[in-house]
Scaffold this active site. Structure first.
Site, PDB file in Angstrom:
ATOM      1  N   VAL A  33       1.842   2.065  -3.515  1.00 34.99           N
ATOM      2  CA  VAL A  33       0.747   2.585  -4.321  1.00 34.99           C
ATOM      3  C   VAL A  33       0.386   4.006  -3.889  1.00 34.99           C
ATOM      4  O   VAL A  33       0.111   4.876  -4.722  1.00 34.99           O
ATOM      5  CB  VAL A  33      -0.483   1.652  -4.216  1.00 34.99           C
ATOM      6  CG1 VAL A  33      -1.693   2.249  -4.913  1.00 34.99           C
ATOM      7  CG2 VAL A  33      -0.160   0.282  -4.798  1.00 34.99           C
ATOM      8  N   GLU A  34       0.391   4.254  -2.597  1.00 28.80           N
ATOM      9  CA  GLU A  34      -0.028   5.544  -2.050  1.00 28.80           C
ATOM     10  C   GLU A  34       0.956   6.674  -2.371  1.00 28.80           C
ATOM     11  O   GLU A  34       0.557   7.762  -2.762  1.00 28.80           O
ATOM     12  CB  GLU A  34      -0.189   5.445  -0.522  1.00 28.80           C
ATOM     13  CG  GLU A  34      -1.483   4.787  -0.063  1.00 28.80           C
ATOM     14  CD  GLU A  34      -2.678   5.718  -0.197  1.00 28.80           C
ATOM     15  OE1 GLU A  34      -2.494   6.878  -0.591  1.00 28.80           O
ATOM     16  OE2 GLU A  34      -3.799   5.265   0.080  1.00 28.80           O
ATOM     17  N   SER A  35       2.249   6.413  -2.155  1.00 31.67           N
ATOM     18  CA  SER A  35       3.212   7.523  -2.196  1.00 31.67           C
ATOM     19  C   SER A  35       4.526   7.176  -2.872  1.00 31.67           C
ATOM     20  O   SER A  35       5.466   7.966  -2.795  1.00 31.67           O
ATOM     21  CB  SER A  35       3.513   7.980  -0.763  1.00 31.67           C
ATOM     22  OG  SER A  35       4.166   6.930  -0.052  1.00 31.67           O
ATOM     23  N   LEU A  39       0.800  -1.218   0.000  1.00 34.85           N
ATOM     24  CA  LEU A  39       0.000   0.000   0.000  1.00 34.85           C
ATOM     25  C   LEU A  39       0.841   1.279   0.000  1.00 34.85           C
ATOM     26  O   LEU A  39       0.521   2.227  -0.728  1.00 34.85           O
ATOM     27  CB  LEU A  39      -0.961  -0.016   1.187  1.00 34.85           C
ATOM     28  CG  LEU A  39      -2.299   0.713   0.996  1.00 34.85           C
ATOM     29  CD1 LEU A  39      -3.021   0.183  -0.230  1.00 34.85           C
ATOM     30  CD2 LEU A  39      -3.170   0.546   2.233  1.00 34.85           C
ATOM     31  N   TYR A  99      -7.045   2.933  -8.140  1.00 39.86           N
ATOM     32  CA  TYR A  99      -6.193   2.730  -6.964  1.00 39.86           C
ATOM     33  C   TYR A  99      -6.063   1.243  -6.616  1.00 39.86           C
ATOM     34  O   TYR A  99      -4.953   0.715  -6.477  1.00 39.86           O
ATOM     35  CB  TYR A  99      -6.800   3.517  -5.802  1.00 39.86           C
ATOM     36  CG  TYR A  99      -6.200   3.294  -4.441  1.00 39.86           C
ATOM     37  CD1 TYR A  99      -5.050   3.956  -4.056  1.00 39.86           C
ATOM     38  CD2 TYR A  99      -6.822   2.447  -3.522  1.00 39.86           C
ATOM     39  CE1 TYR A  99      -4.522   3.784  -2.796  1.00 39.86           C
ATOM     40  CE2 TYR A  99      -6.303   2.261  -2.256  1.00 39.86           C
ATOM     41  CZ  TYR A  99      -5.147   2.938  -1.893  1.00 39.86           C
ATOM     42  OH  TYR A  99      -4.631   2.755  -0.639  1.00 39.86           O
TER      43      TYR A  99
END
Length: 487
Positions: free
Chosen positions: A134-136, A131, A240
């Site tokens: 994917v997020e940052s 995650l 996402y």
């Protein structure tokens, strides 16, 4: 004939599946399959494309020890994928960036082992370790347009609700380990709120719980499937989840056109609670780690020092074994203990808030046996002196020491409104010297009538005693510029 049939069946079972090629990805909308599934995702995806049965391989009597962290992650990924265009699009993007994960993994390497351990401790899906990528792109100091901060992209309200501290000294959203605890707490909460459906929970993590609930309710009213892939969600959220699913798929299948990073399967860094407010300069000096390296590993600390109210935990660039055996740890974070009747390593580990392995490392012990009267080293923070720097004093020190001038003792009687800073400015001495000469600490309140001792350069004329008008003049010079700027 029967013998031939058995032989053919055995041959089928021992045939090793080929690694997927680029052609497999091009046809993924029809043939995308996973080798492993979870009960939760089988339930959540049962309304959409049917998933092929999992091939059961014969159990190996003794599994070889996994020495690579990314291999450990890959073998525990378990989400089932639905073949669809959105997933195919993300797969093609990753395949066009074959070094993506290798590059980002370098930023994640100081923290990744700790995150994997925490996910396993909580018995959560290993996909969650992906995650922050994917997020940052695993950037601990990333800030989004929506004011989400850190590798896990937490907004302030969510971070606060799940125990993250934020003040002028420290922002826990930028602290990777602290934000990991908060993010996993939040994801566990969302998993329960969405009745065990991880895809819904992940979508809610990105766009908010209310928005996903409305999308589910809308599909129910229209008699449509509530499967994630059928929900009408914002474009960012709709893409996402496929980002994470595609990354999971490529790691599981070991696609030849996508490079998997390599990391040792142990922690490259170790967290340590200093136990009191500290300055990075002093900590760098006593630990032997460069100040810049400490700041880079610990981006949650915004200033040169930790907050007076904590936390005071810091991540150090040592493996656990190296840290425990270092002179720094043994000098400042251990003490001796004499074994008594009924003591065991387990009881000592509980008592000193450590682990059996730590005690054994600290004492170079191979066995768990201890005897009465044996002297052991145990983890225990020693009482430090002051670990702070007074930045009011010039940080520049002359390289060549000049001979000390002759001094004379001078007494100053404290008046109303006096402060150490005012007195030091008038007599042209440092606050530090005032503290040492009078055995005071920086937070000491000066009481009128008390006499301070000063050691001043010997001169023909005794310096005049300061009066209130002198201090008032100093104060006005400080206040006036600020007043003009505020206007």
């Amino acid at each position: 004939m029967i013998g031939l049939l058995i032989l053919l069946l055995c041959a089928c079972q021992s045939t090793k599946p080929k690694a997927p090629t680029q052609q497999d990805v091009a046809a993924i909308s029809q043939s995308l399959l996973l080798t492993q599934t979870t009960k939760e995702n089988l339930k959540s995806n049962s309304e959409s494309t049917e998933i092929a049965p999992v091939k059961v391989l014969p159990e190996v009597a003794k599994k070889p020890k996994i020495t690579d962290l990314w291999l450990r992650i890959s073998t525990k990924l378990s989400f089932a994928n639905d073949p669809n265009e959105r997933l195919k699009k993300r797969l093609n993007w990753y395949l066009s960036q074959p070094n993506y994960l290798v590059s980002v993994s370098k930023r994640a390497s100081p923290y990744l082992y700790h995150i994997v351990e925490e996910i396993e401790r909580r018995n959560l899906p290993m996909e969650l370790v992906l995650l922050p990528f994917v997020e940052s792109d695993f950037r601990p100091e990333a800030v989004s347009s929506e004011h989400a901060v850190g590798a896990w992209q937490l907004v302030n309200a969510t971070a606060y609700h799940f125990g993250i501290t934020t003040d002028r000294w420290y922002d826990g959203r930028k602290d990777v380990l602290a934000s990991t605890h908060a993010a996993l707490e939040y994801l566990s909460y969302l998993h329960k709120r969405f009745n065990g459906n991880w895809l819904h929970a992940l979508a809610a993590y990105n766009s908010g719980e209310g928005r996903v609930k409305k999308a589910i309710a809308r599909n129910k009213r229209r008699g449509k499937s509530t499967n994630f892939w059928h929900l009408s969600l914002p474009k960012e959220t709709a893409e996402y989840v496929p980002k994470l699913m595609a990354l999971s798929y490529l790691l599981q299948t070991e696609h030849p056109n996508f490079k998997r990073p390599k990391l040792p399967n142990y922690a490259l860094t170790s967290p340590l609670d200093i136990g009191q407010q500290f300055d990075f300069s002093i900590l760098a000096s006593i630990s032997g780690v460069r100040k810049a390296a400490l700041h880079k590993l610990n981006p949650g600390y915004l200033l040169h020092e930790s907050s007076p109210n904590g936390p005071h935990k810091i991540l150090l660039p040592f493996s656990e074994q190296s840290l425990i055996k270092s002179d720094f740890f043994q000098r400042y974070f251990s003490q001796t203990y004499t074994v008594r009747s009924n003591d065991t390593l387990y009881r000592l580990a509980q008592r000193f808030n450590t682990s059996i392995s730590n005690i054994k490392l600290l004492n170079n012990k191979q066995s768990d046996m201890i005897r009465i009267g044996e002297v052991l080293k145990v983890k225990q923070t020693q009482k430090f002196g002051n670990l702070l720097v007074d930045y009011k004093i010039s940080p520049y020190v002359a390289k060549v020491q000049q001979p000390k001038p002759l001094t004379m003792e001078f007494h100053h009687t404290i008046n109303d409104g006096d402060s150490l800073w005012k007195i030091s400015k008038h007599y042209k001495v440092s606050v530090k010297d005032l503290l040492v000469w009078n055995e005071l600490n920086a937070n000491k309140v000066l009481k009128p009538g008390k006499v301070l001792i000063l050691h001043l350069p010997k001169a023909n004329e005794t310096p005049k005693k300061p009066n209130k008008s002198v201090f008032l003049s100093d104060l006005e010079q400080l206040v006036k510029p600020e007043t003009r700027s505020n206007r």
